[in-house]
Each structure stands twice: as C-alpha cells, then as structure tokens.
Motif scaffolding. Structure first.
Motif, short mmCIF file in Angstrom:
data_model
loop_
_atom_site.label_atom_id
_atom_site.label_comp_id
_atom_site.label_asym_id
_atom_site.label_seq_id
_atom_site.Cartn_x
_atom_site.Cartn_y
_atom_site.Cartn_z
N CYS A 51 0.78 -0.88 -0.08
CA CYS A 51 -0.03 -0.03 0.21
C CYS A 51 1.09 1.29 0.21
O CYS A 51 2.11 1.08 0.86
CB CYS A 51 -0.45 0.39 1.36
N GLN A 90 0.61 3.66 1.57
CA GLN A 90 0.15 4.74 2.41
C GLN A 90 0.15 4.24 3.40
O GLN A 90 1.01 5.47 4.69
CB GLN A 90 -1.83 5.14 2.47
N CYS A 91 0.18 3.27 3.74
CA CYS A 91 0.02 2.56 5.15
C CYS A 91 1.87 1.78 4.77
O CYS A 91 1.89 0.82 5.56
CB CYS A 91 -0.45 1.60 6.00
N CYS A 147 -6.21 -2.87 0.29
CA CYS A 147 -5.52 -2.78 2.10
C CYS A 147 -6.84 -2.41 2.85
O CYS A 147 -7.67 -2.02 2.73
CB CYS A 147 -4.30 -1.46 1.63
N CYS A 190 -6.24 1.06 4.94
CA CYS A 190 -6.85 2.20 4.60
C CYS A 190 -7.67 2.61 2.76
O CYS A 190 -8.34 3.08 2.97
CB CYS A 190 -5.36 2.81 3.08
N VAL A 211 -7.22 1.16 -0.25
CA VAL A 211 -6.55 1.73 -1.13
C VAL A 211 -6.73 0.12 -2.38
O VAL A 211 -7.08 -1.08 -1.73
CB VAL A 211 -5.45 1.77 -1.36
#
Length: 257
Positions: A98, A100-101, A128, A131, A133
């Motif tokens: 991911c 983002q994380c 994800c 998140c 995503v």
C-alpha cells in the motif's frame, strides 16, 4: 471461478445447439412455403410437398452431421476448459504494498482481460484492509491501464460518476468540452433473473426436443453409415463421369449397334 464442468454440462450444451440448428431448418421450410416461384413451379399446393421432401432430407443430414461431430467437439471443449482452468488456478497475485501504510495488499478478485481466456492476461484486484486503497495489476506487477470513457459527440474524455445502491449501479457521464450529459442504470438482480430465465428456457427445450432431434448411439451410427454411403456413391459417380470425358466419350457415343 469454476470454468470446468461435468461432462453432462457439455452434452446438454451440444444437444441444445443441435436443437437450435434443427429449428433453423424449420425456419427455412416456412420461408420456402411462401416462395412465389415455387408456388408457380408446383401449383395446386404441390410446392409444399416438394418443400417437405427437401426439408426431410436436410433434417436428416443436419442430425447426422451433428451426431458425427458430437464426441470430438465435446472433447475439444473439455480440453480447452481444462487448460483455461489450470491457467486461472495457477495465476498468483504479485506482492504489492500500500502506498499509504506500506502493508501488503490482499487479493480481492482475479479475472481474464478479454474474451479469449487462453491468450488473455489475468488481472488482479488488490485492496488494503486498513486504508481501503484498491489497485488493479497483472501477474508481473504492472498496473492495468484504465481506458477512459469518451464522449459520443466529440470523443473527448468524460467525467464519470458512479453510485452503488444495493443491486443497482448508476453511472452519470458529463463532457466538459461540449456539455453532453447522459446516464445509465444497471441492475444486477435483473441480469441474474434474465440469466436464470434463459437456463429454464434451455432446460425446457432439452426436455421437449432432445429425443426428437438428438440421435442416440444406435440411431447416430446408422445415420453416419448412410452419410458414408452417400459420400462413396458421389465418388463413384464422379469417377464414372471422368471416364467418359473427351475422346473416349465421343468414341462410346459413336458406337453403332
């Protein structure tokens, strides 16, 4: 995704195709009944008798040819689906993290990208858990390039807004260049109902017409034997015609008895 079925599934599929082929012969018969040239050639209703003779012969040939190629075609279908099923089962989603994380995305779905599953690539939908995503990628990790929707008037890329409510998907399209707007609605429930209705219709056709149009083993072998005899007779006829061509033909016709 389950692509490979039991052999009975393929038998039903083939016999259904045979039934529909026979229906096409009947459609030809109905058209020939109305043919004005035939009515003039065979007046007083005799044209229907002549048409029936032709259709009877054509129906026999259709059922015989269908039986002759039945097992070979079904084996071919099964072999193809085995290869597709193996390709699908062996496809493994790539390891993607991911953005983002940093956690590894989990596989949500995988599907073929097109109509020819033997040659088409398999795409994976990854998500994800934290998140939410979502990414669509191929087995090698490359991203699936989304083809943008275009305006039916000016061919410019349009803005698309989709909403999901239960079984209903609504899509709204708006072109910022020419101002054209449109919308459409898709109901998953209606689609599934149509699919089930078609299955029931096909089942009724098989129950009603299978014994009439689909030859059993004994009938089929006899019919195929007739086809071979007709083929051999045609070869003999052509051989005899060939013998009397040219000078040889003239010599035989000029013999005085």
């Amino acid at each position: 995704m389950r692509l490979l079925h039991k052999r009975q599934y393929y038998l039903d599929r083939y016999d259904l195709s045979t039934i529909k082929s026979c229906f096409m012969v009947f459609n030809v018969r109905d058209t020939m009944y109305k043919d004005k040239k035939l009515q003039r050639k065979y007046p007083n209703g005799k044209h229907m008798y002549e048409v029936d003779k032709f259709i009877h012969r054509q129906m026999f040939l259709t059922k015989a040819h269908e039986y002759q190629h039945k097992e070979k075609t079904i084996d071919k279908w099964i072999d193809r689906d085995k290869k597709i099923q193996k390709k699908y089962d062996c496809a493994v989603s790539p390891i993607i993290k991911c953005v983002q994380c940093g956690r590894q995305l989990k596989e949500l779905d995988k599907s073929f990208e097109g109509c020819n599953s033997l040659t088409d690539r398999i795409s994976f939908t990854l998500i994800c858990d934290d998140c939410r995503v979502v990414k669509r990628v191929y087995e090698d990790g490359s991203e699936v390039v989304q083809v943008p929707d275009r305006c039916v008037r000016c061919n410019s890329i349009v803005n698309v807004d989709r909403t999901f409510t239960g079984d209903i998907t609504k899509s709204s399209y708006k072109c910022n260049k020419c101002g054209y707007e449109s919308s459409e609605e898709y109901n998953d429930k209606d689609f599934m109902q149509q699919f089930e209705d078609e299955k029931k219709k096909d089942k009724k056709l098989l129950e009603k017409y299978r014994s009439e149009f689909c030859l059993n083993q004994e009938e089929g072998e006899k019919a195929v034997d007739v086809l071979e005899q007709v083929k051999f007779a045609q070869e003999v006829y052509e051989y005899e015609i060939e013998k009397y061509k040219g000078d040889e033909k003239e010599r035989i016709f000029n013999i005085k008895r």
